[in-house]
Scaffold this active site. Structure first.
Site: not given
Ligand code: NAP
Length: 482
Positions: A284, A320
């Site tokens: 992204k 999003d």
């Molecule tokens: P990302 O950029 O990789 O960010 C991941 C986030 O999760 C970071 O803040 C990370 O914290 C935190 N994290 C990961 N593992 C963790 C753990 N074990 N304990 C605490 N915090 C943790 O991912 P993203 O693109 O933002 O996506 C995040 C979620 O949103 C995903 O599950 C994705 O599927 C979902 N999403 C859903 C939609 C929808 O349409 N519903 C759309 C987009 C995304 P750190 O900074 O500490 O690593």
């Protein structure tokens, strides 16, 4: 043309596969190397459609263990009984020329299967395959990354220019597009798995899915190609939503999965052939450097999840952010509310930005404090540490971490005690009811599932792809069924 591979392993299985696949096949490939003691006459008389006799040796990735002489005897027998095509390997030696020279009713497919990891040149493969004078040339190779589909597309385009019948298949999950888009690039046929039993080659899709979901046999050179790029894409539901939406909008378009690791190779090859695409983890942010224009909001958020080609320029946007906030506001308007965003990655940036735009007071907390602090400063939000949460006034909680996503479905980013009296939204949509939402429900909190955000953002993408309003009820029904 869809060719369904009949692979046994017993004669009974093979006959069952023929029966189950008939509706979806234009031709059957009898894998005589995979069917034990094959009775070719019985198979041909049961087929009720044209057949290809294939007896792939182990040295070309097949299962035939006998001698070369026995193998050739089987193919000759099939030809004598009247099979429409025999498939013979380019590397089988002089016998290839013999088959071509002696062909009468039976036509010849000359094939080359490039084994895993082997480097090969499309020009050389094309030259070698077309030098034999066969009726059809077939190239198959293993693709590790979706960018490698370009080799199949280029092979087919070359053959089309010379009016040659050709098949080019990139095997494996990454090569799925080559199986779907063969007609777009001028291919003669694609190979599909039977409706019952296992698959003959890595990445093979069943004939029914090729026909019903992707309309693979109806695609044309002018069909517009869309898809999703990301890695991994096993859980992606986009193909199930966007293909029916194209059909509903009466738009000649197809939506494929492109599991991409090497974004640069993909964007310089396959990407140049696409009319639009959805972008998911981990591309992204990185996709932005390949775009001609980016919507200012997506630029500020620093993430693009949707790209469309307009007048041959790539335009990126982010659905999003409004997708999440529309989902939350369907339950609770955010204006004047204190919204805690958990996370500091791409989804958190999108949700926090949009919530602030809509008049919320946004607080941000994250496992890695530093990232939350940086984001708070950048967007003018309130930073809170995990320890401070108990003493912080919050109306709405939005989880934007991946905590609770499959396979870690028993994990939650926040303790249950914190959820009482709040509206709780979870961006995670797989599973639809996460541990966080279950906990929230158990203490009487209002909940909003990530599937609502997913639907909203996909509906907005659909408007950009089709130019027509998306029917969310229709989309929801599909999503519930897959
Ligand atoms: P990302 O950029 O990789 O960010 C991941 C986030 O999760 C970071 O803040 C990370 O914290 C935190 N994290 C990961 N593992 C963790 C753990 N074990 N304990 C605490 N915090 C943790 O991912 P993203 O693109 O933002 O996506 C995040 C979620 O949103 C995903 O599950 C994705 O599927 C979902 N999403 C859903 C939609 C929808 O349409 N519903 C759309 C987009 C995304 P750190 O900074 O500490 O690593």
């Amino acid at each position: 043309m869809i060719i369904v591979s009949i692979i046994g392993p017993t004669m009974n299985d093979a006959l069952g596969q023929m029966k189950a696949s008939r509706r979806y096949a234009d031709m059957l490939e009898l894998r005589l190397d995979m069917i034990a003691d094959p009775n070719i006459s019985t198979l041909l008389s049961s087929a009720k459609m044209p057949c290809i006799a294939t007896c792939r040796p182990e040295w070309e990735g097949g299962s035939f263990k006998g001698s070369e002489a026995q193998r050739i005897e089987i193919l000759e027998a099939a030809s004598l009984i009247g099979v429409e095509y025999v498939d013979i390997e380019l590397n089988a030696g002089d016998v290839v020329q013999e088959f071509v020279r002696r062909r009468k009713e039976t036509r010849v497919i000359v094939s080359l299967h490039v084994i895993e990891g082997a480097l090969f040149s499309i020009d050389k493969a094309y030259k070698a395959l077309t030098s034999v004078g066969a009726d059809v040339v077939k190239l198959a190779y293993e693709a590790e990354d979706a960018g490698e589909n370009i080799l199949a597309f280029e092979f087919l385009e070359k053959a089309k220019q010379q009016r040659l019948k050709a098949v080019a298949i990139a095997m494996g999950e990454a090569g799925e597009a080559s199986r779907l888009l063969y007609k777009k690039f001028g291919g003669w046929a694609t190979y599909a798995a039977a409706e019952t039993g296992s698959i003959a080659a890595l990445g093979q899709i069943s004939g029914s899915v090729l026909k019903k979901l992707y309309r693979a046999d109806s695609l044309k050179p002018q069909t517009r190609v869309f898809g999703v790029i990301g890695n991994p894409l096993k859980q992606s539901k986009g193909t199930h939503l966007h293909n029916p939406l194209f059909q509903k909008a009466k738009m000649d378009a197809v939506y494929c999965k492109f599991p991409v690791a090497d974004l640069d190779a993909f964007m310089n090859g396959v990407g140049t052939r696409l009319d639009g695409f959805s972008v998911t983890i981990p591309h992204k942010q990185n996709i932005m450097k390949y775009l001609d224009e980016i919507d200012p909001v997506a630029k500020t958020i620093g993430a693009v999840n949707t790209v469309v080609r307009r007048k041959n320029k790539l335009y990126g946007t982010n659905t999003d952010a409004p997708g999440a906030l529309d989902a939350i506001e369907a339950v609770q308007p955010v204006k004047g509310k204190r919204v805690l965003v958990v996370g500091a990655g791409g989804a958190a940036r999108a949700i926090a930005y949009e919530a602030k735009q809509r008049g919320a007071h946004v607080l941000i907390v994250n496992r890695t404090d530093k990232k939350a602090q940086v984001l708070a400063k950048e967007f003018g939000l309130e930073y809170v540490s995990l320890k401070q949460l108990e003493r912080t006034e919050i109306d709405i909680i939005a989880n934007a971490t991946s905590v609770g996503m499959v396979p870690d479905v028993n994990e939650s980013p926040l303790p249950k005690a914190l959820l009482k009296g709040k509206v709780v939204f979870d961006a995670v949509y797989n599973p639809p009811l996460t541990k966080l939402l279950q906990d929230a429900k158990s203490v009487g909190a209002k909940t909003i599932s990530g599937t609502e955000m997913y639907l909203n953002q996909a509906a907005m993408q659909s408007v950009l792809y089709t130019g027509k309003k998306a029917d969310k009820k229709f989309m929801k029904r599909i999503l519930m069924a897959v």
